[in-house]
Design a protein around this motif. Sequence first.
Motif, PDB file in Angstrom:
ATOM      1  N   THR A 139       0.750  -1.203  -0.053  1.00 30.63           N
ATOM      2  CA  THR A 139      -0.021  -0.130  -0.127  1.00 30.63           C
ATOM      3  C   THR A 139       0.857   1.300  -0.011  1.00 30.63           C
ATOM      4  N   THR A 140       0.070   2.292  -0.254  1.00 27.02           N
ATOM      5  CA  THR A 140       1.109   3.467  -0.206  1.00 27.02           C
ATOM      6  C   THR A 140       0.145   4.721   0.123  1.00 27.02           C
ATOM      7  N   ALA A 141       0.451   5.958   0.380  1.00 25.27           N
ATOM      8  CA  ALA A 141      -0.381   6.923   0.719  1.00 25.27           C
ATOM      9  C   ALA A 141      -1.349   7.392  -0.146  1.00 25.27           C
ATOM     10  N   LEU A 142      -0.845   6.955  -1.643  1.00 23.20           N
ATOM     11  CA  LEU A 142      -1.924   7.357  -2.578  1.00 23.20           C
ATOM     12  C   LEU A 142      -2.942   6.233  -2.647  1.00 23.20           C
ATOM     13  N   SER A 143      -2.633   5.016  -2.450  1.00 19.40           N
ATOM     14  CA  SER A 143      -3.628   3.841  -2.393  1.00 19.40           C
ATOM     15  C   SER A 143      -4.543   4.233  -1.036  1.00 19.40           C
ATOM     16  N   ASP A 144      -3.910   4.602  -0.044  1.00 19.36           N
ATOM     17  CA  ASP A 144      -4.905   4.941   1.155  1.00 19.36           C
ATOM     18  C   ASP A 144      -5.720   6.130   0.800  1.00 19.36           C
ATOM     19  N   GLU A 145      -5.413   7.268  -0.035  1.00 23.87           N
ATOM     20  CA  GLU A 145      -6.270   8.380  -0.176  1.00 23.87           C
ATOM     21  C   GLU A 145      -7.280   8.060  -1.125  1.00 23.87           C
ATOM     22  N   ILE A 146      -7.080   7.244  -2.085  1.00 24.53           N
ATOM     23  CA  ILE A 146      -8.248   6.768  -3.115  1.00 24.53           C
ATOM     24  C   ILE A 146      -8.907   5.833  -2.122  1.00 24.53           C
ATOM     25  N   THR A 147      -8.468   4.826  -1.480  1.00 22.44           N
ATOM     26  CA  THR A 147      -9.597   4.016  -0.932  1.00 22.44           C
ATOM     27  C   THR A 147     -10.492   4.538  -0.019  1.00 22.44           C
ATOM     28  N   LYS A 148     -10.022   5.739   0.732  1.00 25.75           N
ATOM     29  CA  LYS A 148     -10.611   6.393   1.488  1.00 25.75           C
ATOM     30  C   LYS A 148     -11.669   7.304   0.883  1.00 25.75           C
ATOM     31  N   ASP A 149     -11.448   7.863  -0.223  1.00 25.60           N
ATOM     32  CA  ASP A 149     -12.337   8.527  -1.060  1.00 25.60           C
ATOM     33  C   ASP A 149     -13.431   7.509  -1.639  1.00 25.60           C
ATOM     34  N   LEU A 150     -12.931   6.407  -1.983  1.00 23.82           N
ATOM     35  CA  LEU A 150     -13.806   5.469  -2.895  1.00 23.82           C
ATOM     36  C   LEU A 150     -14.964   4.727  -1.606  1.00 23.82           C
ATOM     37  N   LYS A 151     -14.627   4.617  -0.619  1.00 24.64           N
ATOM     38  CA  LYS A 151     -15.382   4.073   0.502  1.00 24.64           C
ATOM     39  C   LYS A 151     -16.502   5.191   1.028  1.00 24.64           C
ATOM     40  N   LYS A 152     -15.800   6.550   0.962  1.00 23.02           N
ATOM     41  CA  LYS A 152     -16.873   7.409   1.314  1.00 23.02           C
ATOM     42  C   LYS A 152     -17.975   7.669   0.252  1.00 23.02           C
ATOM     43  N   ARG A 153     -17.528   7.279  -0.975  1.00 21.39           N
ATOM     44  CA  ARG A 153     -18.392   7.336  -2.142  1.00 21.39           C
ATOM     45  C   ARG A 153     -19.491   5.934  -2.180  1.00 21.39           C
ATOM     46  N   VAL A 158     -13.075  -2.342  -0.945  1.00 22.53           N
ATOM     47  CA  VAL A 158     -11.860  -1.994  -1.646  1.00 22.53           C
ATOM     48  C   VAL A 158     -11.151  -1.421  -0.405  1.00 22.53           C
ATOM     49  N   GLY A 159     -10.022  -2.198   0.047  1.00 22.14           N
ATOM     50  CA  GLY A 159      -9.109  -2.011   0.920  1.00 22.14           C
ATOM     51  C   GLY A 159      -7.742  -1.451   0.033  1.00 22.14           C
ATOM     52  N   SER A 160      -6.932  -0.940   0.537  1.00 23.48           N
ATOM     53  CA  SER A 160      -5.884  -0.175   0.186  1.00 23.48           C
ATOM     54  C   SER A 160      -4.749  -0.978  -0.575  1.00 23.48           C
ATOM     55  N   THR A 161      -4.881  -2.431  -0.144  1.00 25.50           N
ATOM     56  CA  THR A 161      -3.980  -3.249  -1.007  1.00 25.50           C
ATOM     57  C   THR A 161      -4.544  -3.515  -2.258  1.00 25.50           C
ATOM     58  N   ILE A 162      -5.791  -3.849  -2.287  1.00 23.22           N
ATOM     59  CA  ILE A 162      -6.623  -3.940  -3.559  1.00 23.22           C
ATOM     60  C   ILE A 162      -6.440  -2.759  -4.420  1.00 23.22           C
ATOM     61  N   ILE A 163      -6.710  -1.673  -3.752  1.00 26.00           N
ATOM     62  CA  ILE A 163      -6.349  -0.557  -4.624  1.00 26.00           C
ATOM     63  C   ILE A 163      -5.213  -0.174  -5.177  1.00 26.00           C
ATOM     64  N   TYR A 164      -4.053  -0.422  -4.350  1.00 17.73           N
ATOM     65  CA  TYR A 164      -2.676  -0.381  -4.806  1.00 17.73           C
ATOM     66  C   TYR A 164      -2.459  -1.381  -6.084  1.00 17.73           C
ATOM     67  N   ALA A 165      -2.951  -2.649  -5.934  1.00 20.53           N
ATOM     68  CA  ALA A 165      -2.887  -3.543  -6.865  1.00 20.53           C
ATOM     69  C   ALA A 165      -3.657  -3.015  -8.325  1.00 20.53           C
TER      70      ALA A 165
END
Length: 195
Positions: A139-153, A158-165
């Motif tokens: 995971t990275t700060a980028l995948s964390d950021e996108i994951t957080k926004d996707l969950k909010k939506r 969608v966890g950060s590991t899935i999103i980083y892949a």
Amino acid sequence: MKRCDWAKSGNAAMKDYHDTVWGVPEYRDDYLFRKLILDINQAGLSWQTILNKSEAFDEAYANFVIEKVAAFDDKKVTELMNNAGIIRNRRKIEAAIQNANCVLAIQQEWGSFANYLWHFVAGKPVVSGFKTAIEVPATTALSDEITKDLKKRGFKFVGSTIIYAFLQATGIVNDHLTTCFRYEEIIEETMDKKS
């Protein structure tokens, strides 16, 4: 040809996926949605397993036409749960339907799912420049950021590991190792498209 470590021991389909798909910047919404759902289904499994079932997934999920998946009903969920060609996990199937509806909402707001995703990197792939597989994070700060926004939506599974892949696969992040023949090729191809 030197490839990334994860592709060296794979079968011909895995090598072809590595050589022609993985890490190539993607801007087509249906493909981005397809890759997201396949990465969600990979959770707890190997990518080779998903790759082997990719044609069955395409057939079962209406070729990942977002509007069609968004309209799947309980009868379709039951049908998918009985389809031995795919991963029969109710949470993953229901997440695909929920996420299709979330993508439609993003398309309304951003014009496309691609516009939304690529805005996180200002439209330019992140080039990591890792030399060895051990350097590549889960995971990275980028995948964390996108994951957080996707969950909010409202996105599910969608966890950060899935999103980083997912970011790696769709070329939003270029994580081909610097020793891999595709590392420089993708950088050059990306520059050629912009010029």
